[in-house]
Design a protein around this motif. Structure first.
Motif, PDB file in Angstrom:
ATOM      1  N   ASP A  13       0.654  -1.379  -0.026  1.00  0.00           N
ATOM      2  CA  ASP A  13      -0.340   0.379  -0.067  1.00  0.00           C
ATOM      3  C   ASP A  13       0.909   1.803   0.035  1.00  0.00           C
ATOM      4  OD1 ASP A  13      -2.830   1.482   0.073  1.00  0.00           O
ATOM      5  OD2 ASP A  13      -1.249   2.104   2.149  1.00  0.00           O
ATOM      6  N   LEU A  91     -10.176  -2.613   1.198  1.00  0.00           N
ATOM      7  CA  LEU A  91      -8.573  -2.411   1.873  1.00  0.00           C
ATOM      8  C   LEU A  91      -7.722  -3.680   2.049  1.00  0.00           C
ATOM      9  CD1 LEU A  91     -10.233   1.448   3.389  1.00  0.00           C
ATOM     10  CD2 LEU A  91      -8.555   0.447   1.087  1.00  0.00           C
ATOM     11  N   ALA A  96      -4.241  -2.364   2.940  1.00  0.00           N
ATOM     12  CA  ALA A  96      -3.802  -1.231   4.198  1.00  0.00           C
ATOM     13  C   ALA A  96      -4.016  -1.630   5.033  1.00  0.00           C
ATOM     14  CB  ALA A  96      -5.448   0.050   2.487  1.00  0.00           C
ATOM     15  N   THR A 101      -6.078   4.208   7.752  1.00  0.00           N
ATOM     16  CA  THR A 101      -6.442   4.487   6.583  1.00  0.00           C
ATOM     17  C   THR A 101      -7.799   4.948   6.654  1.00  0.00           C
ATOM     18  OG1 THR A 101      -5.022   2.712   4.827  1.00  0.00           O
ATOM     19  CG2 THR A 101      -7.172   3.053   3.606  1.00  0.00           C
ATOM     20  N   SER A 247      -4.455   8.076   3.200  1.00  0.00           N
ATOM     21  CA  SER A 247      -3.790   7.746   4.228  1.00  0.00           C
ATOM     22  C   SER A 247      -3.049   8.801   5.591  1.00  0.00           C
ATOM     23  CB  SER A 247      -2.399   7.486   4.098  1.00  0.00           C
ATOM     24  OG  SER A 247      -1.467   6.941   5.550  1.00  0.00           O
TER      25      SER A 247
END
Length: 309
Positions: A13, A91, A96, A101, A247
């Protein structure tokens, strides 16, 4: 730089974010998590259109009736608890850190033939950057086809304008005024759309790149990419869904490509929810991005004004 499209499926990510901030576009091949999200969306679509085939319902229905179906369908998808769960699953699948996130709620897009509807709930986006909509430079865009996507009904990128300034109307866009009325009023517009969508000011967007993907695939690209809806010239509607992520680390460090031409005011950062808890972005970080928004506007859109039933 050259317009780079990657189909790598095992990139981290952090590396993906860094690369899209340099202008790269990722086209992830079909994944079970994305496919499940699309299948859920399609179940809602079929239920909403009832006896009508969603792909050709525009042949059977007056446009006003079509829009009356789209309103609760799109709002129901966006704010359905399961949509948030499925988004989080995507995600996690893509690596992630869901504790750092944040996502904006997902949007369902319906694009029937352009001769039928291009405004309001079926708005065809002209070339634009999402950053013109008061988004942070570190915004990640995600787009996934459901059905009906061809080279005449997809999305287009305009790579000549990556990190190249344009003349545009983003100075007319204020996030809080948009929350106050424009998001609420989308269903009112069928023939024309007077809302202040940021757009190019008379410039040619240059060459375009159209990327096609099958159901279960997903695109990842920077919100600073110049992109647009390809007007649908097929006989079937195109359905897709998309969402945006940021992020927390990128927000704190103010990461992302340079802002070359966005003059919008306010910020969309308050819209984002932490992927594991649904908490909003901390106020001190929001303050870093809150630039000159309308004092009479609405900071966070309230979906209850859409009267979802």
């Amino acid at each position: 730089m050259a317009f780079v499209i990657s189909t790598e499926s095992d990139v981290t990510d952090e590396a993906r974010r860094s690369r899209i901030f340099s202008g790269e576009v990722f086209c992830f091949p079909p994944r079970d998590s994305v496919r499940a999200f699309g299948e859920f969306a399609w179940e809602l679509i079929e239920a909403a259109f009832g006896a009508h085939n969603p792909l050709t319902a525009h042949d059977d229905l007056p446009v006003e009736e079509y829009v009356r179906i789209l309103g609760p369908l799109k709002t129901g998808f966006t704010h359905h608890p399961h949509s948030k769960e499925l988004l989080r699953n995507v995600l996690v699948d893509l690596g992630a850190d869901i504790t750092r996130t944040y996502f904006d709620v997902p949007k369902l897009r319906a694009v029937p033939p352009a001769s039928y509807l291009t405004a309001g709930l079926g708005y065809n986006y002209t070339p634009h950057r999402d950053t013109w909509y008061s988004s942070p430079q570190c915004q990640n865009n995600w787009w996934a086809p459901i059905v009906g996507v061809t080279d005449r009904s997809c999305m287009a990128f305009h790579p000549e304008y990556w990190q190249r300034p344009t003349d545009n109307s983003s100075a007319d866009f204020d996030a809080y005024e948009w929350n106050r009325s424009s998001r609420r009023d989308a269903a009112l517009y069928i023939k024309e759309d007077p809302r202040p969508h940021p757009r190019l000011s008379g410039q040619d967007p240059g060459s375009e790149v159209r990327i096609l993907g099958e159901a279960g695939s997903i695109l990842s690209f920077s919100g600073a990419q110049l992109h647009a809806t390809v007007p649908n010239t097929t006989g079937q509607a195109r359905f897709s869904f998309d969402f945006r992520t940021i992020s927390l680390d990128d927000l704190i460090t103010q990461a992302g490509p340079k802002n070359v031409d966005s003059h919008s005011t306010g910020t969309s950062v308050r819209d984002y929810l932490r992927a594991d808890t649904y908490d909003r972005v901390p106020d001190d970080i929001v303050a870093m991005y809150d630039q000159g928004g309308s004092p009479d506007g609405v900071l966070v859109f309230d979906p209850s004004v859409l009267e979802v039933t």
